[in-house]
Scaffold this motif. Structure first.
Motif, PDB file in Angstrom:
ATOM      1  N   GLY A 177       0.781  -1.206   0.024  1.00 24.90           N
ATOM      2  CA  GLY A 177       0.070   0.080  -0.130  1.00 24.90           C
ATOM      3  C   GLY A 177       0.915   1.226  -0.071  1.00 24.90           C
ATOM      4  O   GLY A 177       1.691   1.260   0.625  1.00 24.90           O
ATOM      5  N   ARG A 199       0.368   5.422   0.680  1.00 29.10           N
ATOM      6  CA  ARG A 199      -0.597   6.352   1.150  1.00 29.10           C
ATOM      7  C   ARG A 199      -0.124   7.806   1.457  1.00 29.10           C
ATOM      8  O   ARG A 199       1.015   7.875   1.541  1.00 29.10           O
ATOM      9  N   GLY A 205      -0.972  11.764   3.130  1.00 29.84           N
ATOM     10  CA  GLY A 205      -1.952  12.612   4.072  1.00 29.84           C
ATOM     11  C   GLY A 205      -1.266  13.629   4.789  1.00 29.84           C
ATOM     12  O   GLY A 205      -0.215  14.192   4.437  1.00 29.84           O
ATOM     13  N   GLU A 213       6.077  -0.758   7.856  1.00 33.70           N
ATOM     14  CA  GLU A 213       5.741   0.409   7.097  1.00 33.70           C
ATOM     15  C   GLU A 213       6.988   1.288   7.468  1.00 33.70           C
ATOM     16  O   GLU A 213       7.630   1.177   8.407  1.00 33.70           O
ATOM     17  N   GLN A 239      -8.005   1.419  10.511  1.00 34.55           N
ATOM     18  CA  GLN A 239      -7.856   1.276   9.158  1.00 34.55           C
ATOM     19  C   GLN A 239      -9.504   1.127   8.459  1.00 34.55           C
ATOM     20  O   GLN A 239     -10.001  -0.039   8.764  1.00 34.55           O
ATOM     21  N   ARG A 243     -10.798  -0.064   4.953  1.00 36.31           N
ATOM     22  CA  ARG A 243     -10.370  -0.608   3.610  1.00 36.31           C
ATOM     23  C   ARG A 243     -11.682  -0.758   2.834  1.00 36.31           C
ATOM     24  O   ARG A 243     -12.758  -1.572   3.254  1.00 36.31           O
ATOM     25  N   ASP A 296      -7.723   2.714   0.992  1.00 37.18           N
ATOM     26  CA  ASP A 296      -7.541   2.664   2.634  1.00 37.18           C
ATOM     27  C   ASP A 296      -7.631   3.919   2.963  1.00 37.18           C
ATOM     28  O   ASP A 296      -7.155   5.152   2.442  1.00 37.18           O
ATOM     29  N   LEU A 297      -8.348   4.089   4.185  1.00 41.49           N
ATOM     30  CA  LEU A 297      -8.302   5.497   4.845  1.00 41.49           C
ATOM     31  C   LEU A 297      -7.864   5.028   6.245  1.00 41.49           C
ATOM     32  O   LEU A 297      -8.142   4.336   7.081  1.00 41.49           O
ATOM     33  N   ALA A 319      -4.294   9.570   6.556  1.00 38.69           N
ATOM     34  CA  ALA A 319      -3.795   9.069   5.207  1.00 38.69           C
ATOM     35  C   ALA A 319      -4.750   8.570   4.369  1.00 38.69           C
ATOM     36  O   ALA A 319      -5.630   7.478   4.986  1.00 38.69           O
ATOM     37  N   LEU A 320      -4.810   8.545   3.224  1.00 34.45           N
ATOM     38  CA  LEU A 320      -5.591   8.029   2.136  1.00 34.45           C
ATOM     39  C   LEU A 320      -4.705   7.238   1.083  1.00 34.45           C
ATOM     40  O   LEU A 320      -3.678   8.208   0.667  1.00 34.45           O
ATOM     41  N   GLY A 321      -4.874   6.072   0.767  1.00 33.77           N
ATOM     42  CA  GLY A 321      -3.984   5.571  -0.171  1.00 33.77           C
ATOM     43  C   GLY A 321      -4.549   4.180  -0.797  1.00 33.77           C
ATOM     44  O   GLY A 321      -5.844   3.993  -0.709  1.00 33.77           O
TER      45      GLY A 321
END
Length: 213
Positions: free
Chosen positions: A55, A57, A59, A89, A169, A171, A181-182, A206-208
């Motif tokens: 992923g 992201r 943000g 991550e 999260q 999804r 994803d938020l 974050a958004l991704g």
């Protein structure tokens, strides 16, 4: 005479009972209501069976005492089963000026390199609420809301400190191999930048996009 009357009476009784049973059966058959129900077609969820997901992201991160700045994060996840997953991550941001620096006009507390904020660590997540979002009557999108917790290191202000990470999260599965994803996260670590030892909470949103493979 009695010999033929008795069989005649018995035959009459049996005939009456048979006629009553047939009439009752016909009455029940005529009064029965058959439901007119149209069976709906059930389409099973079509999700990718792959366990790995990557992923990306973007943000905002609110670094305590240093304002809010942009955030970029890269995450690699492995889904152990439908409930649990583990992730690694890497995230980065750049701190702004403190209120003291803005108001006093004094020399900056940190150099540009020291304002670079980096996090790298791992986490364990649990899918708490799997479900669906309906778009109209005929279309549904699979979703999953999870909570997670983990730990890692933060490089900031010329120092490396241990940090905890907590968050949730949401999804939204766009296809069988891609999801939106938020993510809301709190990075918790200690710092002595402002001449005192304090525990800071650094919130991000974050958004991704996540891709399964």
């Amino acid at each position: 005479m009695v010999n033929w009357i008795a069989p005649g009476v018995l035959a009459s009784v049996l005939l009456v009972i048979s006629s009553t049973a047939v009439a009752r059966q016909n009455s029940d058959s005529n009064s029965r209501i058959e439901p007119d129900i149209t069976q709906s077609e059930v389409i099973p969820a079509r999700l990718d069976t792959e366990n790995f997901a990557v992923g990306l992201r973007g943000g905002a991160l609110a670094i305590e005492d240093f304002g809010t700045s942009g955030l970029a994060a890269l995450q690699l996840s492995y889904h152990i089963n439908e409930d649990f997953y583990i992730s690694a991550e890497y995230a980065m941001a750049k701190a702004g000026l403190t209120s003291y620096e803005r108001l006093s006009g004094a020399a900056p507390l940190l150099t540009d390199d020291e304002r670079q904020w980096h996090y790298y660590g791992a986490e364990l997540g649990y899918v708490l609420l799997p479900g669906q979002v309906y778009l109209g009557r005929d279309y549904a999108i699979n979703t999953g809301w999870s909570v997670f917790g983990g730990a890692g290191n933060v490089d900031f202000a010329g120092d490396t400190v241990f940090a905890f990470k907590f968050g949730s999260q949401f999804r939204l599965y766009l296809t069988d191999w891609a999801a939106l994803d938020l993510v809301v996260t709190d990075y918790v670590f200690e710092t002595t930048i402002l001449a005192e030892n304090k525990t800071t909470h650094n919130l991000s949103m974050a958004l991704g996009l996540a891709v399964y493979f």
